[in-house]
Design a protein around this motif. Structure first.
Motif, PDB file in Angstrom:
ATOM      1  N   LEU A  57       2.474   7.784   2.990  1.00 48.03           N
ATOM      2  CA  LEU A  57       2.714   7.053   1.746  1.00 48.03           C
ATOM      3  C   LEU A  57       1.436   6.339   1.287  1.00 48.03           C
ATOM      4  O   LEU A  57       1.146   6.282   0.088  1.00 48.03           O
ATOM      5  CB  LEU A  57       3.839   6.039   1.938  1.00 48.03           C
ATOM      6  CG  LEU A  57       5.244   6.606   2.185  1.00 48.03           C
ATOM      7  CD1 LEU A  57       6.230   5.485   2.472  1.00 48.03           C
ATOM      8  CD2 LEU A  57       5.707   7.439   0.994  1.00 48.03           C
ATOM      9  N   ALA A  58       0.676   5.791   2.245  1.00 46.70           N
ATOM     10  CA  ALA A  58      -0.571   5.109   1.891  1.00 46.70           C
ATOM     11  C   ALA A  58      -1.564   6.085   1.267  1.00 46.70           C
ATOM     12  O   ALA A  58      -2.292   5.732   0.336  1.00 46.70           O
ATOM     13  CB  ALA A  58      -1.177   4.446   3.125  1.00 46.70           C
ATOM     14  N   TRP A 108       0.668   5.693  -6.701  1.00 44.16           N
ATOM     15  CA  TRP A 108       1.208   4.369  -6.403  1.00 44.16           C
ATOM     16  C   TRP A 108       2.310   3.991  -7.384  1.00 44.16           C
ATOM     17  O   TRP A 108       3.372   3.497  -6.988  1.00 44.16           O
ATOM     18  CB  TRP A 108       0.066   3.350  -6.453  1.00 44.16           C
ATOM     19  CG  TRP A 108       0.469   1.948  -6.092  1.00 44.16           C
ATOM     20  CD1 TRP A 108       0.791   1.485  -4.864  1.00 44.16           C
ATOM     21  CD2 TRP A 108       0.590   0.834  -6.986  1.00 44.16           C
ATOM     22  NE1 TRP A 108       1.104   0.149  -4.909  1.00 44.16           N
ATOM     23  CE2 TRP A 108       0.991  -0.275  -6.204  1.00 44.16           C
ATOM     24  CE3 TRP A 108       0.398   0.668  -8.354  1.00 44.16           C
ATOM     25  CZ2 TRP A 108       1.192  -1.531  -6.760  1.00 44.16           C
ATOM     26  CZ3 TRP A 108       0.594  -0.597  -8.896  1.00 44.16           C
ATOM     27  CH2 TRP A 108       0.991  -1.675  -8.107  1.00 44.16           C
ATOM     28  N   ARG A 132       4.334   5.905   6.997  1.00 43.80           N
ATOM     29  CA  ARG A 132       3.464   4.922   6.345  1.00 43.80           C
ATOM     30  C   ARG A 132       2.078   5.472   6.025  1.00 43.80           C
ATOM     31  O   ARG A 132       1.594   5.303   4.891  1.00 43.80           O
ATOM     32  CB  ARG A 132       3.361   3.650   7.207  1.00 43.80           C
ATOM     33  CG  ARG A 132       4.616   2.787   7.154  1.00 43.80           C
ATOM     34  CD  ARG A 132       4.465   1.538   8.025  1.00 43.80           C
ATOM     35  NE  ARG A 132       3.470   0.617   7.518  1.00 43.80           N
ATOM     36  CZ  ARG A 132       3.678  -0.320   6.604  1.00 43.80           C
ATOM     37  NH1 ARG A 132       4.880  -0.445   6.051  1.00 43.80           N
ATOM     38  NH2 ARG A 132       2.714  -1.124   6.217  1.00 43.80           N
ATOM     39  N   ALA A 165      -0.502   6.662  -2.252  1.00 40.16           N
ATOM     40  CA  ALA A 165      -0.691   5.453  -3.070  1.00 40.16           C
ATOM     41  C   ALA A 165      -2.154   5.136  -3.317  1.00 40.16           C
ATOM     42  O   ALA A 165      -2.457   4.218  -4.085  1.00 40.16           O
ATOM     43  CB  ALA A 165      -0.005   4.265  -2.400  1.00 40.16           C
ATOM     44  N   GLU A 209       5.605  -0.137  -2.343  1.00 37.66           N
ATOM     45  CA  GLU A 209       6.676  -1.138  -2.322  1.00 37.66           C
ATOM     46  C   GLU A 209       6.790  -1.789  -3.704  1.00 37.66           C
ATOM     47  O   GLU A 209       5.798  -2.229  -4.273  1.00 37.66           O
ATOM     48  CB  GLU A 209       6.369  -2.223  -1.277  1.00 37.66           C
ATOM     49  CG  GLU A 209       6.391  -1.745   0.165  1.00 37.66           C
ATOM     50  CD  GLU A 209       5.062  -1.216   0.651  1.00 37.66           C
ATOM     51  OE1 GLU A 209       4.889  -1.077   1.869  1.00 37.66           O
ATOM     52  OE2 GLU A 209       4.176  -0.937  -0.204  1.00 37.66           O
ATOM     53  N   TRP A 248       0.805  -1.216   0.000  1.00 33.38           N
ATOM     54  CA  TRP A 248       0.000   0.000   0.000  1.00 33.38           C
ATOM     55  C   TRP A 248       0.841   1.271   0.000  1.00 33.38           C
ATOM     56  O   TRP A 248       0.301   2.369  -0.004  1.00 33.38           O
ATOM     57  CB  TRP A 248      -0.912   0.033   1.228  1.00 33.38           C
ATOM     58  CG  TRP A 248      -2.025  -0.969   1.206  1.00 33.38           C
ATOM     59  CD1 TRP A 248      -2.271  -1.915   0.253  1.00 33.38           C
ATOM     60  CD2 TRP A 248      -3.045  -1.110   2.191  1.00 33.38           C
ATOM     61  NE1 TRP A 248      -3.371  -2.661   0.585  1.00 33.38           N
ATOM     62  CE2 TRP A 248      -3.878  -2.190   1.770  1.00 33.38           C
ATOM     63  CE3 TRP A 248      -3.345  -0.456   3.377  1.00 33.38           C
ATOM     64  CZ2 TRP A 248      -4.977  -2.609   2.505  1.00 33.38           C
ATOM     65  CZ3 TRP A 248      -4.440  -0.871   4.118  1.00 33.38           C
ATOM     66  CH2 TRP A 248      -5.247  -1.934   3.683  1.00 33.38           C
ATOM     67  N   HIS A 249       2.140   1.129   0.040  1.00 36.99           N
ATOM     68  CA  HIS A 249       3.010   2.292   0.218  1.00 36.99           C
ATOM     69  C   HIS A 249       4.032   2.408  -0.907  1.00 36.99           C
ATOM     70  O   HIS A 249       5.101   2.983  -0.731  1.00 36.99           O
ATOM     71  CB  HIS A 249       3.725   2.212   1.571  1.00 36.99           C
ATOM     72  CG  HIS A 249       2.808   1.842   2.691  1.00 36.99           C
ATOM     73  ND1 HIS A 249       2.583   0.533   3.050  1.00 36.99           N
ATOM     74  CD2 HIS A 249       2.016   2.607   3.494  1.00 36.99           C
ATOM     75  CE1 HIS A 249       1.709   0.504   4.044  1.00 36.99           C
ATOM     76  NE2 HIS A 249       1.347   1.750   4.334  1.00 36.99           N
ATOM     77  N   TRP A 281       1.534  -5.105  10.325  1.00 34.29           N
ATOM     78  CA  TRP A 281       2.143  -4.413   9.172  1.00 34.29           C
ATOM     79  C   TRP A 281       3.636  -4.718   9.072  1.00 34.29           C
ATOM     80  O   TRP A 281       4.223  -4.611   7.991  1.00 34.29           O
ATOM     81  CB  TRP A 281       1.926  -2.897   9.283  1.00 34.29           C
ATOM     82  CG  TRP A 281       2.518  -2.291  10.537  1.00 34.29           C
ATOM     83  CD1 TRP A 281       1.880  -2.052  11.715  1.00 34.29           C
ATOM     84  CD2 TRP A 281       3.879  -1.886  10.725  1.00 34.29           C
ATOM     85  NE1 TRP A 281       2.737  -1.514  12.642  1.00 34.29           N
ATOM     86  CE2 TRP A 281       3.978  -1.397  12.053  1.00 34.29           C
ATOM     87  CE3 TRP A 281       5.018  -1.870   9.929  1.00 34.29           C
ATOM     88  CZ2 TRP A 281       5.164  -0.907  12.593  1.00 34.29           C
ATOM     89  CZ3 TRP A 281       6.203  -1.391  10.454  1.00 34.29           C
ATOM     90  CH2 TRP A 281       6.274  -0.909  11.771  1.00 34.29           C
ATOM     91  N   LEU A 337       5.427   6.102  -6.622  1.00 32.24           N
ATOM     92  CA  LEU A 337       6.145   5.598  -5.448  1.00 32.24           C
ATOM     93  C   LEU A 337       6.894   4.308  -5.775  1.00 32.24           C
ATOM     94  O   LEU A 337       8.040   4.114  -5.336  1.00 32.24           O
ATOM     95  CB  LEU A 337       5.154   5.347  -4.307  1.00 32.24           C
ATOM     96  CG  LEU A 337       4.652   6.568  -3.546  1.00 32.24           C
ATOM     97  CD1 LEU A 337       3.584   6.158  -2.533  1.00 32.24           C
ATOM     98  CD2 LEU A 337       5.798   7.275  -2.837  1.00 32.24           C
TER      99      LEU A 337
END
Length: 414
Positions: free
Chosen positions: A392-393, A402, A389, A396, A280, A277-278, A321, A405
């Protein structure tokens, strides 16, 4: 018990799959009818036939098969046909067909593309020929045969089981058995380096079915009749549906293996953990499976926590998480087994209180456990995530954010 592959013969006269299958889930009754003789020669008699319909002339339908003598595990329980005039049987999608094997046992045939990831998963499961554990709770619907054809698809033969929603379960013992079976099923998959990728309530079956046209109320009542009249240790649940699963090399690590995070866009998103969700660029699919199963438990059974307090630390360790601290499938299965074994017999028979105020919010369900349990297991509680987090979420949530990122994190190796 598990058969080897059948050799493919010439099937020039048999039809190919309809154009667009399976995307449009088109009507493929004529396809199945075209393979009926070929499958019968290999020991599987389809229950497909022309039946009279109230709304028109004869039509190809899956018919209610005759009641057969009870078959031993892993074949499912099935009630005798009732006297209600039901002319046809329900099939969930065009990839599935119903049949009887040479011993008149109820069988499901699944169409899979030969050589696909799903095909390789069934190959791996077909190769699991070792003895069954004492509990018989394999937790995975395993095939008996793969029938290869000269076309680009094959038929996978499996025992026919039925659907069961978690909310249909009536007692504490039934819910614990549900968690025992599904966690052991995920452990079996991961021990053989199979990742499921789509764990959800719709992808769990029970060793019981009642052939009939689809009726959710009738199905629910029938399943509850079965579970209430059967010892809890004789009720089994299993994971199935490997459409987006994968069989990985046996030497990969369940702790450190990584896949492209684009794969997390598929499956039942409501059960997905926040592993991608961030932004990755990659993720651990084994940990992801555990998170999905943990979210299924947490969203389905929070009402059980006041009666079984150990489920609070279980839910958090399966869904945290912090992926490095998350349970593996084996650890989760062992934890559930210990929690199940510690419950007194009278509690296992207690009815579930589906109207409980306990909910899937961790702050709420942790507040329902006794102080001594809280003190012992507080270190299992999911900690608050670091401040970046949530930011970033939020970024995203938008497709462009998203993807940006992912690009930045892949470039920076972060």
């Amino acid at each position: 018990m598990y058969a080897a592959h059948n050799t493919a013969d010439d099937v020039v006269e048999c039809p190919d799959l309809p154009e667009g299958w399976p995307t449009n889930d088109c009507y493929i009754g004529p396809f199945w009818l075209g393979w009926k003789e070929w499958l019968a020669a290999r020991g599987y008699t389809l229950t497909l036939d022309v039946v009279s319909m109230d709304f028109g002339p004869g039509h190809l339908q899956w018919c209610i098969p005759p009641t057969a003598p009870p078959a031993s595990f892993p074949y499912a329980h099935r009630p005798p046909n009732d006297t209600i005039n039901r002319s046809y049987d329900y099939v969930p999608n065009s990839s599935i067909g119903w049949a009887k094997d040479v011993l008149q046992r109820d069988t499901a045939l699944k169409i899979v593309l030969t050589g696909s990831d799903e095909y390789r998963v069934y190959q791996a499961l077909l190769g699991l020929t070792g003895p069954q554990p004492n509990t018989r709770c394999l937790g995975v619907l395993r095939p008996f045969a793969i029938l290869d054809t000269c076309r680009p698809f094959s038929f996978v033969a499996l025992p026919r089981w039925g659907n069961a929603a978690p909310q249909w379960l009536h007692t504490v013992g039934e819910v614990m058995q549900f968690m025992r079976c599904t966690s052991q099923g995920l452990r079996l998959l991961h021990e053989n380096r199979i990742v499921h990728r789509d764990i959800s309530t719709s992808n769990v079956l029970i060793n019981y079915f009642k052939p009939a046209p689809y009726n959710i109320i009738d199905t629910k009542n029938s399943v509850q009749e079965f579970t209430r009249s059967t010892k809890v240790e004789d009720v089994y649940f299993c994971l199935f549906d490997f459409d987006i699963s994968d069989a990985l090399p046996r030497d990969v690590s369940v702790k450190t293996y990584r896949s492209d995070s684009i794969q997390t866009c598929y499956g039942t998103v409501s059960y997905h953990p926040p592993d991608a969700w961030h932004g990755e660029p990659d993720y651990n699919p084994f940990a992801f499976d555990v998170g999905c199963l943990g979210n299924l438990y947490r969203s389905s059974f929070p009402e059980l926590i006041p009666l079984v307090p150990l489920l609070a630390p279980l839910f958090d360790k399966m869904t945290t998480w912090n992926v490095k601290e998350r349970f593996t499938a084996s650890e989760a299965a062992d934890f559930i087994e210990r929690a199940f074994a510690a419950l007194p017999a009278d509690l296992l028979g207690s009815a579930m209180d589906w109207e409980s105020e306990c909910c899937s919010d961790p702050d709420v369900y942790w507040s329902h456990i006794p102080p001594d349990v809280l003190a012992r297991w507080a270190h299992y509680r999911t900690p608050q995530p670091p401040w970046p987090r949530p930011l970033l979420a939020k970024i995203a949530e938008f497709d462009l954010g998203w993807r940006l990122l992912r690009f930045v994190r892949r470039t920076l190796g972060a």
